[in-house]
Design an enzyme around this catalytic site. Structure first.
Site, PDB file in Angstrom:
ATOM      1  N   SER A  58      -3.475  -8.535   3.574  1.00  9.53           N
ATOM      2  CA  SER A  58      -4.214  -7.273   3.614  1.00  9.53           C
ATOM      3  C   SER A  58      -5.498  -7.329   2.795  1.00  9.53           C
ATOM      4  O   SER A  58      -6.238  -6.357   2.735  1.00  9.53           O
ATOM      5  CB  SER A  58      -3.330  -6.140   3.092  1.00  9.53           C
ATOM      6  OG  SER A  58      -3.048  -6.341   1.722  1.00  9.53           O
ATOM      7  N   THR A 108      -3.933  -2.825  -0.332  1.00  5.42           N
ATOM      8  CA  THR A 108      -5.186  -3.090  -1.023  1.00  5.42           C
ATOM      9  C   THR A 108      -4.827  -3.628  -2.386  1.00  5.42           C
ATOM     10  O   THR A 108      -3.854  -3.168  -2.973  1.00  5.42           O
ATOM     11  CB  THR A 108      -5.956  -1.772  -1.252  1.00  5.42           C
ATOM     12  OG1 THR A 108      -6.274  -1.193  -0.003  1.00  5.42           O
ATOM     13  CG2 THR A 108      -7.223  -1.985  -2.037  1.00  5.42           C
ATOM     14  N   THR A 125     -10.105  -5.162  -0.175  1.00  7.04           N
ATOM     15  CA  THR A 125      -9.212  -5.026   0.972  1.00  7.04           C
ATOM     16  C   THR A 125      -9.918  -5.456   2.243  1.00  7.04           C
ATOM     17  O   THR A 125     -11.153  -5.480   2.303  1.00  7.04           O
ATOM     18  CB  THR A 125      -8.745  -3.558   1.129  1.00  7.04           C
ATOM     19  OG1 THR A 125      -7.817  -3.455   2.205  1.00  7.04           O
ATOM     20  CG2 THR A 125      -9.911  -2.632   1.417  1.00  7.04           C
ATOM     21  N   ARG A 137     -15.337   1.301  10.521  1.00  3.42           N
ATOM     22  CA  ARG A 137     -14.478   2.118   9.664  1.00  3.42           C
ATOM     23  C   ARG A 137     -14.490   1.591   8.231  1.00  3.42           C
ATOM     24  O   ARG A 137     -14.366   0.400   7.979  1.00  3.42           O
ATOM     25  CB  ARG A 137     -13.050   2.100  10.207  1.00  3.42           C
ATOM     26  CG  ARG A 137     -12.037   2.918   9.408  1.00  3.42           C
ATOM     27  CD  ARG A 137     -11.309   2.110   8.354  1.00  3.42           C
ATOM     28  NE  ARG A 137     -10.195   2.849   7.751  1.00  3.42           N
ATOM     29  CZ  ARG A 137      -9.474   2.413   6.724  1.00  3.42           C
ATOM     30  NH1 ARG A 137      -9.757   1.255   6.159  1.00  3.42           N
ATOM     31  NH2 ARG A 137      -8.476   3.141   6.247  1.00  3.42           N
ATOM     32  N   VAL A 138     -14.650   2.515   7.299  1.00  9.92           N
ATOM     33  CA  VAL A 138     -14.593   2.200   5.876  1.00  9.92           C
ATOM     34  C   VAL A 138     -13.468   3.022   5.279  1.00  9.92           C
ATOM     35  O   VAL A 138     -13.350   4.214   5.568  1.00  9.92           O
ATOM     36  CB  VAL A 138     -15.935   2.546   5.187  1.00  9.92           C
ATOM     37  CG1 VAL A 138     -15.824   2.435   3.679  1.00  9.92           C
ATOM     38  CG2 VAL A 138     -17.042   1.651   5.733  1.00  9.92           C
ATOM     39  N   GLY A 139     -12.648   2.408   4.472  1.00  8.89           N
ATOM     40  CA  GLY A 139     -11.534   3.118   3.852  1.00  8.89           C
ATOM     41  C   GLY A 139     -11.886   3.674   2.484  1.00  8.89           C
ATOM     42  O   GLY A 139     -13.059   3.820   2.129  1.00  8.89           O
ATOM     43  N   THR A 145      -3.854   2.782  -3.406  1.00 11.61           N
ATOM     44  CA  THR A 145      -3.609   1.951  -2.227  1.00 11.61           C
ATOM     45  C   THR A 145      -2.853   2.795  -1.221  1.00 11.61           C
ATOM     46  O   THR A 145      -2.115   3.709  -1.602  1.00 11.61           O
ATOM     47  CB  THR A 145      -2.800   0.687  -2.592  1.00 11.61           C
ATOM     48  OG1 THR A 145      -2.580  -0.094  -1.413  1.00 11.61           O
ATOM     49  CG2 THR A 145      -1.448   1.019  -3.196  1.00 11.61           C
ATOM     50  N   GLY A 146      -3.064   2.503   0.056  1.00  8.88           N
ATOM     51  CA  GLY A 146      -2.353   3.271   1.073  1.00  8.88           C
ATOM     52  C   GLY A 146      -3.272   3.646   2.213  1.00  8.88           C
ATOM     53  O   GLY A 146      -4.234   2.939   2.505  1.00  8.88           O
ATOM     54  N   GLY A 164      -6.059   4.941   3.470  1.00  5.25           N
ATOM     55  CA  GLY A 164      -7.348   5.316   2.901  1.00  5.25           C
ATOM     56  C   GLY A 164      -8.055   6.429   3.641  1.00  5.25           C
ATOM     57  O   GLY A 164      -8.780   7.217   3.029  1.00  5.25           O
TER      58      GLY A 164
END
Ligand SMILES: *[C@@H]1O[C@H](CO)[C@@H](O)[C@H](O)[C@H]1NC(C)=O
Ligand SMILES: *[C@@H]1O[C@H](CO)[C@@H](O)[C@H](O)[C@H]1NC(C)=O
Length: 335
Positions: free
Chosen positions: A63, A195, A213, A223-225, A246-247, A249
């Site tokens: 990841s 992440t 990440t 796409r940006v988290g 983390t998770g 986003g």
């Protein structure tokens, strides 16, 4: 009896000692690399950069770094940030292409520009000008994930309110006449959202935090988290502490959980409580969201919290301090 009590007290979660490094997930090598950097006389920024860079080079669980989470076109793109809690400077990259060492580029943004966040191909051009080597981030593994996904009619994906029906078919997609609230369950495979987030607190109470990440599997290109967003993916302030998240986003970034946790610690919350309150805030709106937060304050107390959901009831993180050599795997029960 008494000895056991003493041992229990000394080993209780959050037992403080400086310096301290904590990071998300059971990423042991990253923890060890960060700790060695501190032991070798490096500062907290060095620890965070070197720790996250280790994950980028080793791909951790797939990841982080190259060769993971191919987007809808099969490309791996990276998000990373680093924050200096002393000066409140931040450097970040998002949708970074063709450069493996995303957190290194993030640090270059912080130290070699007056900007905070660079994105996409332009971030790649900046990285190249700073001496980073452009490379293909695709591997056989990521190509394989991508081709399997194509063969499976591009399932799962993140599209909604488009035709053809994204729950059955691949694109290209066009918007439907009227968007409706989505009834599709969100894509919540927990391994499509990991992440590395890391916090380092120095002997003198200096704080740095960072993340790296490759984002979400099968994401829409561009796409940006949450990871490269200050206050979302991570936050550091030497007058209060540091936090990292983390998770999922896409959801978590709407609540700035790292910023919230640091502000709660500033207001006197202990790190575990601050983390839990940041999770609770999101839970109120998205009871089923996938995510966890780690927190540390400037005296080296730390904690973590996570949202309990099917398939995720316990969150693991690494702690490195003078009591833990090698770095210790800790866990917290989600609530
Ligand atoms: C990747 O796939 C190519 C062709 O299918 C093969 O030649 C190569 O050895 C593979 N590389 C690895 C690291 O497995
Ligand atoms: C850090 O948290 C611990 C545990 O709640 C608390 O005892 C300590 O005073 C905190 N440190 C600071 C600087 O607030």
């Amino acid at each position: 009896m008494l000895t056991w009590l003493v041992v229990l007290l000394l080993c209780a979660p959050g037992h403080a000692s400086l310096p301290l490094v904590i990071n998300t997930w059971a990423f042991r090598d990253a923890a060890a690399a960060a700790w060695r950097a501190l032991q070798a006389g490096g500062g907290v920024l060095d620890a965070v950069e070197i720790g996250c860079a280790r994950c980028e080079a080793e791909q951790c669980d797939g990841s982080v770094g190259f060769g993971g989470s191919p987007d809808e076109t099969g490309e791996t793109t990276l998000d990373a940030m680093i924050m200096n809690g002393n000066t409140m400077e931040v450097g970040a990259v998002a949708d970074l292409r063709k450069v493996k060492n995303a957190i290194g580029v993030a640090r270059a943004v912080m130290e070699r520009t007056d900007h905070t966040l660079l994105v996409g191909e332009s971030a790649t051009a900046f990285a190249e000008s700073m001496g980073f080597i452009p490379e293909d981030l695709t591997t056989n593994k990521s190509m394989n994930i991508f081709t399997q996904w194509l063969k499976g009619n591009c399932q799962p994906n993140y599209r909604k309110n488009v035709i053809p029906d994204p729950s059955k078919y691949c694109g290209p997609y066009k918007p439907t006449a009227t968007p409706e609230p989505s009834r599709r369950p969100r894509l919540t495979n927990i391994h499509s959202h990991d992440t590395i987030g890391m916090i380092a607190v120095g002997e003198d109470g200096q704080v740095a935090a960072g993340t790296s990440t490759n984002g979400a599997n099968h994401k829409v290109p561009g796409r940006v988290g949450d990871s490269p967003i200050a206050g979302a993916g991570a936050y550091a302030d030497r007058s209060a502490g540091g936090a990292a998240a983390t998770g999922d986003g896409d959801i978590m970034m709407r609540f700035l959980p790292s910023y919230l946790a640091v502000e709660l610690m500033r207001a006197g919350a202990d790190p575990s409580t601050a983390c839990a309150m940041a999770i609770s805030r999101i839970k109120r709106h998205y009871p089923q969201f996938f995510g966890a937060v780690i927190c540390a304050n400037t005296t080296g107390h730390y904690g973590a919290a996570c949202n309990k959901r099917p398939g995720f009831s316990r969150f693991h993180y690494m702690v490195s301090d003078s009591h833990t050599d090698p770095p210790l795997l800790k866990s917290v029960d989600c609530f």
